[in-house]
Design a protein around this motif. Structure first.
Motif, short mmCIF file in Angstrom:
data_model
loop_
_atom_site.label_atom_id
_atom_site.label_comp_id
_atom_site.label_asym_id
_atom_site.label_seq_id
_atom_site.Cartn_x
_atom_site.Cartn_y
_atom_site.Cartn_z
N ALA A 74 78.18 3.65 11.48
CA ALA A 74 77.99 2.60 10.47
C ALA A 74 76.55 2.07 10.51
CB ALA A 74 78.99 1.47 10.69
N LEU A 75 76.04 1.90 11.72
CA LEU A 75 74.66 1.40 11.87
C LEU A 75 73.65 2.42 11.32
CD1 LEU A 75 72.76 -0.82 12.84
CD2 LEU A 75 72.91 0.12 15.15
N ARG A 76 73.89 3.70 11.63
CA ARG A 76 73.00 4.74 11.10
C ARG A 76 72.98 4.72 9.57
NH1 ARG A 76 75.62 8.19 15.10
NH2 ARG A 76 74.22 8.32 16.90
N MET A 77 74.18 4.54 8.97
CA MET A 77 74.25 4.52 7.49
C MET A 77 73.44 3.36 6.93
SD MET A 77 78.11 5.49 6.44
CE MET A 77 78.05 4.56 4.92
N LYS A 78 73.58 2.22 7.59
CA LYS A 78 72.86 1.03 7.11
C LYS A 78 71.35 1.25 7.19
CE LYS A 78 71.50 -3.57 8.54
NZ LYS A 78 70.50 -3.60 7.54
N ILE A 79 70.90 1.81 8.32
CA ILE A 79 69.46 1.99 8.50
C ILE A 79 68.92 3.03 7.52
CG2 ILE A 79 67.61 2.62 10.13
CD1 ILE A 79 68.93 0.00 10.84
N ARG A 80 69.66 4.13 7.32
CA ARG A 80 69.22 5.13 6.34
C ARG A 80 69.04 4.49 4.97
NH1 ARG A 80 73.36 8.56 8.46
NH2 ARG A 80 72.49 9.98 10.01
N LYS A 81 70.01 3.62 4.62
CA LYS A 81 69.97 2.95 3.32
C LYS A 81 68.74 2.02 3.24
CE LYS A 81 73.21 0.29 0.57
NZ LYS A 81 73.30 -1.07 1.10
N ASP A 82 68.51 1.26 4.30
CA ASP A 82 67.36 0.35 4.32
C ASP A 82 66.05 1.12 4.21
OD1 ASP A 82 69.12 -1.72 4.57
OD2 ASP A 82 68.69 -2.16 6.68
N LEU A 83 65.99 2.26 4.90
CA LEU A 83 64.75 3.07 4.84
C LEU A 83 64.54 3.60 3.43
CD1 LEU A 83 65.01 5.01 8.24
CD2 LEU A 83 63.29 3.30 7.63
N LYS A 84 65.65 4.00 2.80
CA LYS A 84 65.54 4.54 1.44
C LYS A 84 65.06 3.47 0.47
CE LYS A 84 68.06 8.76 1.13
NZ LYS A 84 69.39 9.17 1.53
N SER A 85 65.46 2.23 0.72
CA SER A 85 65.07 1.20 -0.25
C SER A 85 63.68 0.61 0.05
CB SER A 85 66.13 0.10 -0.35
OG SER A 85 66.31 -0.47 0.90
N MET A 86 63.04 1.12 1.07
CA MET A 86 61.69 0.63 1.38
C MET A 86 60.69 1.31 0.45
SD MET A 86 60.60 0.62 5.35
CE MET A 86 58.91 0.23 5.69
N PRO A 87 59.90 0.54 -0.30
CA PRO A 87 58.93 1.18 -1.20
C PRO A 87 57.96 2.07 -0.41
CG PRO A 87 59.04 -1.20 -1.56
CD PRO A 87 59.86 -0.92 -0.34
N LEU A 88 57.61 3.19 -1.04
CA LEU A 88 56.74 4.16 -0.36
C LEU A 88 55.44 3.51 0.12
CD1 LEU A 88 56.20 7.12 0.47
CD2 LEU A 88 55.18 7.46 -1.79
N SER A 89 54.86 2.65 -0.73
CA SER A 89 53.57 2.04 -0.37
C SER A 89 53.72 1.18 0.89
CB SER A 89 53.04 1.18 -1.52
OG SER A 89 53.99 0.18 -1.80
N HIS A 90 54.86 0.54 1.01
CA HIS A 90 55.09 -0.30 2.18
C HIS A 90 55.27 0.56 3.44
CE1 HIS A 90 56.22 -4.00 4.22
NE2 HIS A 90 57.08 -3.26 4.88
N ARG A 91 55.98 1.68 3.25
CA ARG A 91 56.17 2.59 4.38
C ARG A 91 54.82 3.14 4.84
NH1 ARG A 91 58.67 7.40 4.58
NH2 ARG A 91 59.07 7.53 2.34
N ARG A 92 53.99 3.49 3.87
CA ARG A 92 52.66 4.03 4.21
C ARG A 92 51.84 3.00 5.00
NH1 ARG A 92 54.55 7.84 4.21
NH2 ARG A 92 54.66 9.51 2.68
N GLN A 93 51.93 1.74 4.56
CA GLN A 93 51.20 0.67 5.28
C GLN A 93 51.69 0.58 6.73
OE1 GLN A 93 52.01 -2.81 2.86
NE2 GLN A 93 49.81 -3.13 2.58
N GLU A 94 53.01 0.61 6.89
CA GLU A 94 53.56 0.51 8.24
C GLU A 94 53.19 1.74 9.07
OE1 GLU A 94 57.50 -0.96 8.77
OE2 GLU A 94 57.10 -2.77 7.62
N ASP A 95 53.20 2.93 8.44
CA ASP A 95 52.78 4.16 9.15
C ASP A 95 51.37 3.99 9.71
OD1 ASP A 95 55.03 5.80 8.67
OD2 ASP A 95 54.26 6.48 6.74
N GLU A 96 50.49 3.46 8.87
CA GLU A 96 49.09 3.31 9.29
C GLU A 96 48.96 2.33 10.45
OE1 GLU A 96 46.39 5.19 8.64
OE2 GLU A 96 48.07 6.30 7.81
#
Ligand SMILES: Nc1nc2c(c(=O)[nH]1)N(C=O)[C@@H](CNc1ccc(C(=O)N[C@@H](CCC(=O)O)C(=O)O)cc1)CN2
Ligand SMILES: Nc1ncnc2c1ncn2[C@@H]1O[C@H](COP(=O)(O)OP(=O)(O)OP(=O)(O)O)[C@@H](O)[C@H]1O
Length: 289
Positions: A74-96
């Motif tokens: 259940a936790l994995r499902m929730k996190i996958r969903k949260d990651l999917k809803s993260m805007p790409l630009s925000h993910r890129r910022q966090e990656d950097e």
């Protein structure tokens, strides 16, 4: 730059999050709040050890019986969903941010042997490409030359090896769409397996889906890292080597409150988690199980 030097310094201070917030970072995106409530208070302490002592341990939340495996799913499902809803630009910022923290850390420079995952965009894992290309090319020349080992899945029974690569060209896509090394190099020679080397690994960069400040980690459910780290730990003890530093990389939505991550005795804890706001250093004295 001063804040970089502070990151993981000494690696002894207890359970702190060092902050790293450059002026140009956009915090306008707010992560979805956790839908998972902590374990009931009766599961803390001795009861918690008992609760976690078996993978099929069952807890009662309301009237619903839930096994650790079900809670993990259940936790994995929730996190996958949260990651999917993260805007790409925000993910890129966090990656950097995450990669900059690691590249400027006090522990990556002197590290001579590194095991790291090759990030998958499909799985929305924290990007490791900048770290790995810098490690491989030793671009700045001021750091120790490093040997890089990356995972190769051997079967469906949680067996994984860490094989040496000297260029990103050594990688090919596997059936899970993850880049991994072929067992032999371009000359047909078997690649060096980290379990067979005479030198210890200094640092592991580990993937995962959810983490907390006590170093709890759950992965994608294959058990590959848990099994590998257990075997590697045995090797370290046999050879009386210094333990490697286990560092996970996490987007902000992957950091959970205490008590949210269900674990068993098989789950291998990490020493630190690098997230966009800094490094979470885990207190080695924490009793996790
Ligand atoms: N980059 C990377 N390499 C890695 C791992 C990893 O987590 N990340 N592994 C760490 O073990 C091993 C491979 N294990 C994996 C386990 C599951 C999935 C995967 O695609 N999971 C899907 C769900 C699949 C399903 O439920 O049927 C997912 O999580 O969305 C990929 C790799 C070794 N290499
Ligand atoms: N040391 C171990 N020995 C044998 N089986 C193990 C060990 N560690 C984990 N497993 C098995 O692996 C399976 C998956 O475990 P788990 O759900 O904890 O994986 P995970 O932590 O999400 O994955 P990973 O470690 O690859 O990131 C379980 O069935 C578990 O019993």
């Amino acid at each position: 730059m001063r804040v970089f030097r502070k990151v993981l310094e000494g690696f002894r201070r207890k359970n702190q999050i060092e902050t790293f917030m450059p002026n140009n970072f956009d915090f306008s995106y707010t992560s979805p709040s956790s839908i998972f409530s902590p374990l009931p208070s009766s599961f803390v302490g001795d009861n918690l050890s008992f609760f976690l002592s078996t993978r099929m341990a069952t807890t009662i939340q309301g009237n619903v019986a839930t096994t650790v495996d079900q809670k993990k799913r259940a936790l994995r499902m929730k996190i996958r969903k949260d990651l999917k809803s993260m805007p790409l630009s925000h993910r890129r910022q966090e990656d950097e941010l995450i990669q900059s923290i690691i590249l400027n850390s006090s522990w990556l420079g002197p590290c001579k042997s590194l095991c790291a995952y090759i990030s998958s965009e499909d799985l929305r894992e924290v990007d490791t490409s900048r770290i790995l290309s810098q490690v491989i090319s030793n671009l700045d020349g001021k750091h120790a030359k490093k040997k890089l080992y990356v995972p190769r899945v051997e079967d469906r029974n949680s067996n994984m090896r860490m094989l040496h690569i000297s260029t990103m060209e050594d990688l090919i896509e596997n059936s899970m769409n993850i880049l991994e090394p072929s067992p032999v190099d371009a000359h047909g020679n078997p690649r060096e397996d980290v379990m067979q080397t005479s030198d210890p690994v200094d640092v592991f960069l580990l993937p995962g889906l959810a983490f907390d400040c006590s170093g709890r980690r759950i992965g994608r459910g294959g058990g590959y890292y848990d099994v590998f780290l257990r075997k590697y730990q045995e090797l370290v003890s046999q050879r009386k080597w210094k333990k490697p530093l286990l560092v996970s990389l996490a987007y902000s939505v992957q950091i959970m409150d205490e008590g949210v991550i269900p674990i068993t005795q098989d789950d291998f804890p990490v020493d630190a988690i690098v997230c966009p706001s800094g490094v979470i250093q885990v207190d080695p004295a924490i009793e996790r199980k």
